[in-house]
Enzyme design. Structure first.
Site, PDB file in Angstrom:
ATOM      1  N   CYS A 359       0.824  -1.216   0.000  1.00  0.00           N
ATOM      2  CA  CYS A 359       0.000   0.000   0.000  1.00  0.00           C
ATOM      3  C   CYS A 359       0.849   1.253   0.000  1.00  0.00           C
ATOM      4  O   CYS A 359       0.311   2.364   0.018  1.00  0.00           O
ATOM      5  CB  CYS A 359      -0.953   0.000   1.196  1.00  0.00           C
ATOM      6  N   GLU A 361       2.867   2.789   2.183  1.00  0.00           N
ATOM      7  CA  GLU A 361       2.993   3.743   3.277  1.00  0.00           C
ATOM      8  C   GLU A 361       4.324   3.598   4.006  1.00  0.00           C
ATOM      9  O   GLU A 361       4.626   4.379   4.900  1.00  0.00           O
ATOM     10  CB  GLU A 361       1.848   3.606   4.282  1.00  0.00           C
TER      11      GLU A 361
END
Length: 655
Positions: A359, A361
């Protein structure tokens, strides 16, 4: 392992307290389905018990580290600290990641020492494939089977020639043990036979349990040997095409995707993959063009495909592809290496960074894992209270770095970096309640507080300070527990029906029926699955995704990257391809200096279909549905074999 125990008098106070699950029963349903483990008496954990298991597991890890290194354990101080952490988890001011709620304090960690299960994500580079041989592939498979999402690159393309197995000496038989390690070893041996030109393999699958038997450690049921056998056959097919040539980027991605599909096919496990390639590599960019590569359609969906964007590059050609299906995403490795928060000075502290997690992050080196923890500023009345929460959120994540994995390469980088990710969710709700300026003050002050906590507790543990400490994850089911919007993302609508699928045999069905929730057979799977409808109110004044332009979404991501995340902000920007599609390249020109990664998703108008996961409703419809609901009571539920089944909550991330 010597275990830490919370005071029984303290725990007794919480046994009858109502847990503040969010979204009208949705949070509690998600908890019971996904994170509540079965106890020895056959009943499911209640929230107070899960909190107890997690906190006791966390402080047991601390105690063993302190005792092992003879650093001086203070039992009274630990009890007081653990009680404070317990209360802040119980009231969902912060929450460990999903795999932490599921695995912390269980036999997986306390007895088997599988601390990798406590981490969210990982990254592995194929750049050293000439030396590592099959290791990048088996690392991805192993991590995925433990619930860790994995990123990888295609830098190994052209680095090693595929020799093909030696067929002159007959077949070498490998009887696959009925273990995770056995599956992984079979893939290792198969790939090595092609890369090193050693004896051809034949596999015996008879020791693998048939489909439908329970998995005691991770929950769920077995898939049987079929997914593994299919993976072996597909890998052979791919590598047979490569024999005599340097391995291609396509083959690397194919094998990784096939292994991801094999894990998903296990029926209870879910995984996530992201792959990084070059923006001018047409072969790589066409991997998800199933008109060009039709054979990839059955497994190509297992990864999000992104590019290593170069500052100042021409974004036009790549944006033409994004307008069609939202891929590829972008990762600015230069920014990831040289910056913490983008509002701070360039420092180069993360110069060995090589990629990120599915994702995006977390910045990561090759073979590095990361542990994320989620805080909910909107669940706090004031900044002082939020600072206290950050102390315990940070402490949970830092504690996870004390647990060694079974991968030497991973231990080496993790012990050096101690990288963690303290995240924030419910941003849309906070802005609507307190405003953007106050959010800036909370983020700035909170970041400084975490850096001070890191200095204090790193000295206490006698370990290096964390190379980076903050991020914004897209969240998933964890934010649903707390009634928070996920990360920086806004809800699709204020009032909506959230539909969830359950097995026909789930013991959760009866209490849901008793409470008045609408339950019906799942369309297309009526014999095995039901769908439950939960009315949800995202909150008064919260703006919805369709109210935000592409530019405003990018601005919010940049805001969080400037004032909070020294790792990264995971953000999937939705856009109207008709009115905003031709603006993509110009937006990237501006925001390439403010972000480390971003992904896009075109918003198309589609007709409604039966049992949509999200369905917008009016306030009147919401109130009418709520008026028919009674109090949920899951206290007598037995035998619900919960599984961690979603790691991300955006279309770009979720598998």
């Amino acid at each position: 392992m010597e275990t830490f125990k919370l005071s029984e008098n303290f725990i007794n106070k919480y046994k009858r307290r109502k847990a503040p699950f969010g979204f009208n029963g949705l949070g509690e349903l998600v908890y019971m389905r996904t994170y509540s483990r079965i106890k020895d008496n056959g009943k499911n954990e209640m929230w107070w018990e899960t909190c107890q298991r997690v906190v006791e597991g966390t402080y047991s890890m601390q105690k063993n580290w302190i005792d092992h290194h003879q650093l001086g354990w203070n039992a009274w101080q630990a009890q007081r600290s653990a009680q404070e952490m317990y209360e802040r988890i119980f009231y969902m001011k912060f929450l460990p990641p999903g795999r932490g709620l599921w695995a912390m304090g269980t036999k997986l960690t306390n007895e088997k020492g599988l601390y990798a299960t406590l981490n969210n994500c990982a990254f592995v580079s194929t750049e050293t494939i000439k030396d590592d041989i099959a290791k990048p592939f088996t690392f991805l498979m192993d991590a995925s089977m433990l619930g860790v999402g994995v990123g990888f690159d295609v830098k190994g393309a052209g680095q090693i020639t595929v020799k093909g197995p030696n067929k002159t000496r007959g077949l070498d038989l490998y009887i696959i043990p009925d273990t995770r390690e056995g599956w992984i070893e079979s893939v290792k041996l198969l790939i090595e036979s092609y890369f090193l030109g050693i004896q051809e393999l034949e596999f015996d699958y008879t020791q693998v349990r048939p489909a439908g038997e329970p998995i005691k450690g991770f929950g769920g049921i077995t898939s049987g040997p079929e997914p593994l056998e299919e993976s072996h056959n597909l890998i052979r097919k791919i590598l047979n095409r490569e024999v005599g040539n340097p391995i291609s980027a396509t083959a690397i991605v194919d094998i990784m995707n096939i292994l991801g599909k094999c894990v998903v096919s296990g029926n209870v496990r879910r995984t996530a993959e992201i792959v990084f390639g070059e923006p001018d590599d047409e072969e790589y960019l066409d991997l998800k063009n199933y008109k060009v590569n039709p054979e990839r359609e059955t497994y190509g969906w297992t990864s999000n495909n992104s590019v290593y964007a170069k500052l100042g590059m021409d974004y036009g050609p790549v944006c033409e592809r994004i307008a069609i299906n939202g891929e590829p995403g972008f990762a600015w490795l230069e920014n990831m290496k040289h910056y913490g928060r983008m509002g701070d000075l360039k420092n180069g502290h993360d110069i060995r960074a090589a990629g990120g997690n599915p994702c995006l992050e977390q910045t990561l080196e090759s073979y590095e894992l990361c542990c994320l923890v989620e805080t909910f500023p909107n669940n706090h009345d004031n900044l002082e209270d939020y600072f206290k929460t950050l102390k315990y959120a940070y402490l949970y994540a830092k504690t996870v770095t004390l647990g060694k994995t079974h991968w030497p390469e991973t231990n080496r980088v993790m012990l050096r970096n101690r990288r963690i990710g303290c995240s924030v969710s419910g941003i849309a709700q906070f802005i609507s309640n307190k405003g953007l300026n106050e959010l800036k003050d909370w983020l700035n002050g909170g970041y400084r507080a975490i850096k001070e906590y890191d200095k204090l507790y790193s000295e206490w543990f006698a370990v290096p300070r964390s190379i980076k400490t903050t991020s914004v994850k897209p969240s998933g089911t964890v934010s649903l527990l707390a009634g928070a919007t996920p990360g920086v993302h806004h809800p699709e609508s204020r009032f909506y029906i959230r539909r969830m699928r359950l097995s026909n045999h789930s013991p959760l069905i009866e209490p849901l029926k008793n409470a008045g929730y609408v339950i019906e057979p799942a369309f297309g799977s009526k014999k095995t699955t039901v769908v439950v409808e939960v009315p949800v109110d995202a909150g008064d004044g919260v703006r919805t995704a369709k109210d935000l332009t592409m530019w405003e979404q990018l601005s919010l991501a940049a805001f969080m990257q400037r004032y909070w995340a020294d790792n990264q902000v995971s953000c999937t920007v939705t856009f109207d391809p008709k009115t905003e599609g031709d603006q993509l390249q110009f937006a990237l020109d501006y925001f390439q200096y403010q972000l480390k990664g971003i992904s896009f998703l075109p918003r198309f108008e589609t007709g409604a279909y039966r049992q949509m996961p999200y369905e917008e409703i009016t306030e009147d419809q919401y109130n009418e549905m709520c008026s028919k609901l009674q109090k949920l009571n899951f206290r007598k539920v037995e035998g619900n074999e919960a599984v961690v089944d979603k790691f991300c909550n955006t279309d770009h991330c979720e598998i």
